[in-house]
Structures are given as C-alpha cells and as structure tokens.
Design an enzyme around this catalytic site. Sequence first.
Site, mmCIF file in Angstrom:
data_model
loop_
_atom_site.group_PDB
_atom_site.id
_atom_site.type_symbol
_atom_site.label_atom_id
_atom_site.label_comp_id
_atom_site.label_asym_id
_atom_site.label_seq_id
_atom_site.Cartn_x
_atom_site.Cartn_y
_atom_site.Cartn_z
ATOM 1 N N TYR A 168 -5.961 -7.685 1.044
ATOM 2 C CA TYR A 168 -6.528 -6.365 1.546
ATOM 3 C C TYR A 168 -7.014 -5.576 0.327
ATOM 4 O O TYR A 168 -7.455 -4.742 0.693
ATOM 5 C CB TYR A 168 -5.111 -5.466 2.041
ATOM 6 C CG TYR A 168 -4.818 -5.831 3.606
ATOM 7 C CD1 TYR A 168 -4.369 -7.204 3.901
ATOM 8 C CD2 TYR A 168 -5.139 -4.889 4.487
ATOM 9 C CE1 TYR A 168 -4.040 -7.463 5.081
ATOM 10 C CE2 TYR A 168 -4.841 -5.205 5.878
ATOM 11 C CZ TYR A 168 -4.233 -6.518 6.065
ATOM 12 O OH TYR A 168 -4.157 -6.944 7.253
ATOM 13 N N LYS A 225 4.046 -18.507 1.877
ATOM 14 C CA LYS A 225 3.404 -19.783 1.948
ATOM 15 C C LYS A 225 3.194 -20.368 0.822
ATOM 16 O O LYS A 225 2.059 -21.076 0.196
ATOM 17 C CB LYS A 225 2.011 -19.461 2.837
ATOM 18 C CG LYS A 225 1.245 -20.835 3.369
ATOM 19 C CD LYS A 225 1.924 -21.543 4.526
ATOM 20 C CE LYS A 225 1.550 -22.815 4.545
ATOM 21 N NZ LYS A 225 2.223 -23.502 5.719
ATOM 22 N N ASP A 258 4.708 -20.019 8.713
ATOM 23 C CA ASP A 258 4.452 -20.821 9.914
ATOM 24 C C ASP A 258 5.997 -20.948 10.658
ATOM 25 O O ASP A 258 5.956 -20.819 11.875
ATOM 26 C CB ASP A 258 3.634 -21.884 9.462
ATOM 27 C CG ASP A 258 4.224 -22.849 8.174
ATOM 28 O OD1 ASP A 258 5.060 -22.228 7.689
ATOM 29 O OD2 ASP A 258 3.275 -23.962 8.374
ATOM 30 N N ASP A 282 1.355 -8.229 8.345
ATOM 31 C CA ASP A 282 0.424 -7.686 9.471
ATOM 32 C C ASP A 282 0.531 -8.647 10.675
ATOM 33 O O ASP A 282 0.658 -8.181 11.814
ATOM 34 C CB ASP A 282 -1.040 -7.841 9.040
ATOM 35 C CG ASP A 282 -1.971 -7.166 10.137
ATOM 36 O OD1 ASP A 282 -1.731 -6.110 10.959
ATOM 37 O OD2 ASP A 282 -3.111 -7.772 10.375
ATOM 38 N N ASP A 286 2.610 -8.230 14.682
ATOM 39 C CA ASP A 286 2.280 -8.007 16.158
ATOM 40 C C ASP A 286 3.096 -9.130 16.892
ATOM 41 O O ASP A 286 3.192 -8.667 18.005
ATOM 42 C CB ASP A 286 0.614 -8.414 16.006
ATOM 43 C CG ASP A 286 -0.160 -7.156 16.247
ATOM 44 O OD1 ASP A 286 0.069 -6.324 15.437
ATOM 45 O OD2 ASP A 286 -1.211 -7.341 16.780
HETATM 46 C C1 IPM Z 1 -2.109 -2.476 11.122
HETATM 47 C C2 IPM Z 1 -3.583 -2.773 11.163
HETATM 48 C C3 IPM Z 1 -4.339 -2.667 9.991
HETATM 49 C C4 IPM Z 1 -3.913 -3.789 8.918
HETATM 50 C C5 IPM Z 1 -6.241 -2.857 10.046
HETATM 51 C C6 IPM Z 1 -6.464 -1.789 11.156
HETATM 52 C C7 IPM Z 1 -6.709 -2.712 8.863
HETATM 53 O O1 IPM Z 1 -3.784 -3.982 11.803
HETATM 54 O O2 IPM Z 1 -1.604 -1.428 10.673
HETATM 55 O O3 IPM Z 1 -1.295 -3.393 11.325
HETATM 56 O O4 IPM Z 1 -4.485 -4.949 9.264
HETATM 57 O O5 IPM Z 1 -3.171 -3.454 8.252
HETATM 58 MN MN MN Z 2 -2.013 -5.243 12.539
#
Ligand code: IPM
Ligand code: MN
Length: 388
Positions: A168, A225, A258, A282, A286
């Site tokens: 990042y 990883k 993974d 990140d 999700d």
């Molecule tokens: C998050 C988002 C951000 C990230 C994006 C918008 C840059 O996906 O906060 O999870 O990847 O950190």
């Molecule tokens: Mn995210």
Amino acid sequence: MWSPDALVREGRPTKPSSARVGIGDCGNVPPVNLQPSKRIAVIPGDGIGQEVIPQAVKVIQATGAAVHLTEFDWGADRYLRDGTTVPPDGFAMLARDFDAILVGAFGDPRVKTNIHAKEILLGMRFKMDLYANVRPVRLLDAALCPLKGVEPQHVDFVVLRENTEGVYTDAGGVFKQGTPDEIAIQEDINTRKGVERIIRYAFEYCRQHSKFDGSPRSKVLMCDKSNAMTHAGGLWQRAFKGVSAEYPKITAQHMYVDALCLQMVRDPRQFDVIVTNNMFGDIITDLAAGLQGGLGMAASANIHPGRTSMFEPVHGSAPPIAGKNVANPMGAILTAAMMLRHLGFTKEPDRIEAAVLEAVRQKKTTQDIGGPLGTREAGEWIASHVSA
Ligand code: IPM
Ligand code: MN
Ligand code: NAD
C-alpha cells in the site's frame, strides 16, 4: 440528516451535542461533570457513507454521550467541485483539534483515478501513522452466517491488519507505459519497526481483551505467505518469533494466507487474534465480513495508541446501492460504538451493541440481512432502542 444544532460544518463552532457537558447551566450549582466533551470529526465521504454515517451519528446522540461533532465534506463531490482532496494542514488539524475521526467510505465512479480516496483515507492511515487496523469479526445471530451449524459463540475473533506499509505504500513505478515493453513494479515494503509493532499490538490486544462471552483471549495467529514471498515473510517470521517469546502464556500460531481462507469458511471457531500484513488483512476481512452477515455488519478502527485515531466501517461506498436508502447502517453504528469505547465511554457502547443485537434478533434490519427496513428506519430503530 442529523440535527444541525449537534453538528458544525467545517470551521463553524457550535454548542456541544450533549447535555452531559462540563459547563454549569444551573445558576450557582457547580457543574457535576468537569470532563470536557470528546471532539469527533465526522467525514461521511462518498456513496453510502453519506447514508450510514448520519445513522451512526443519530445513535451516538441517542446515547447522550458527551461528544462534540464536527462534519467535514472531504470526498468526491468536494474534489470534483474545487480539486481539494485534503485541505492544507488537514491531517495536522485532525490530530490537533479532535479526539477521534468517524469516517464513511471513499470511492466514486466519477473519479476514475480514485485519487481522493487515496489521499484522504490512505492519507489518514499513513500520515497520521494509524498503524493498527482493528477489525473485529463477531456473529450476532446464527441466521446471518452463510455456513451451516455455526452459532454466534463460534465466530468471535479479531483481525489486526498492519495499516501503514506493505504494497500500500505505492513505492514502485511504471516504465515504458503504453508500449509492449511496459513494466509495472509495486514494491512490498516491510520494516522491522512496522512489523514488530503490529505483532506486539496483537499480543497486547490478546492479553488485554476477552471474548464476548467473557472468556479470555489466548491465541495469536500470524498469517503470511512466507513460503513464496520469502524476503518479507522471513522478516515477519523472525519478528513473530521474537515478540511471541515475550508472551509465554499466549499460544503463538502460524498459517499461510491461502490455507487461512479455507479454514475461515471450514471452521471459523478456531480463530482468536489474527495478525497480518496490509493486503492480506484487507482481503481476509472482506471474507470474514461474510461470516458476520456481509459487509454491512463489519466495523473497524485505525489506531495509533495515544494519538487521534480513525474509525470506519469495513465496507466501501457501494455506488450501485447508494442513494436508495437500502445500505445497512449496522457496520457504521458498531464502528461508532468502537470509537466511543476507545474514547473511554463504557455504558454508551454497551447500549449501542445491545440495541444492534436486539435489532438483529427482532429483524428490525435492512434487506441485505433479511429485514424489511430502510437505512434510515434501521438507524432510527436502534437510536430509539438506545435512548429508551
Ligand atoms: C478497506 C478498503 C481500502 C483498503 C481501499 C478503499 C483502499 O478496501 O478499508 O478495506 O484496501 O484498505
Ligand atoms: Mn477492503
Ligand atoms: P463495497 O464494500 O462498496 O461493496 C461490496 C459489496 O457489498 C456490494 O455488493 C455492496 O452493495 C455491498 N455492501 C457494501 N456495504 C454495504 C452495506 N452497508 N449494506 C449493504 N450492502 C453493502 O466494495 P466495492 O464495490 O469493491 O467498492 C466500491 C467503492 O468503494 C470503490 O470505489 C472502492 O475503492 C471503495 N471502497 C472504499 C472503502 C473505504 O473507504 N473504506 C472500502 C472498500 C471499498
């Protein structure tokens, strides 16, 4: 929107939003509470951020917490209007004038470069050095989990994501762009200091926090990883070995990212505290949000202990559903509870979390998790439950 007397637009002072402030208002009777209100910067941002953050603000106000809220219009509209992403001195102002920052989301199809999201969101994380991205994963009701036979007590872990390094940092470059010889390099930056401090944060988090059922946390799992990315992975492995030795009572574990993805959907009950790098953090959060009922349920904090920290739901601006009053505000509302807890409030976040749980149980929710309500109505239900 929230009531205008409780919030100021950028730069305009107003009275604090709560009655519980350190100002005597009863003649000669001395003030009861001399604690100053906590100053919170509110940046709704883009898309559904503009819908869910007003609900989170409404719920904060319903608790009566002594806070003073100031709204900022940073986001795509402002950028498209006058080219500003972060005003000059913006991050220094946030650190100086506020105790915490509540953020919605950034991302707008009209801004193809996503430059404003990069400068505002990643700018806060990087320039304010908010190195610990704390993302709790908690299942409130079995009905919300897509996995069979998984009960709330089976999903109660936290992901601690390194928030200031990795891929990042945007180190790298593109060469010979647009030619058949084009080269793109995206460097993965890992510093000993950065890796060690997030790993230590994870062990301290484990030591200091219990699970929601009151049992102590006891395991820290480092996810990497290192079998393929040996340079960065080697540093993470060495740092993890060194820091874990300082915490003999905590079980130290390791999993490749993974394999961890498989385990997260096969048996989430095995996880307790997970620490990982920026990108893996990140992605797996999700996935973890899916265990909780989707992105609409997931909360997060961006912390540097002792400094002004930032709080945002895990989800993005969700352009396809923006402006339709369908976005789930619970992630933002639970994020507000995290923020209040971080600021030292206890009863108020407890009441917010209890109200969200009750809303889930009574199906007073948005459609993404099976209820009949809109964003506003779901927020109002929780706010009225909190103030009851
Ligand atoms: C998050 C988002 C951000 C990230 C994006 C918008 C840059 O996906 O906060 O999870 O990847 O950190
Ligand atoms: Mn995210
Ligand atoms: P997203 O999180 O916006 O949406 C992913 C999916 O989840 C979509 O189907 C969306 O409808 C759903 N969803 C998200 N939040 C929801 C909610 N509260 N209630 C109900 N459903 C919800 O991710 P994306 O589609 O990959 O990204 C959209 C934009 O948001 C992009 O510009 C991206 O860069 C940005 N983004 C910003 C942040 C942030 O600012 N923190 C985080 C992630 C993505």
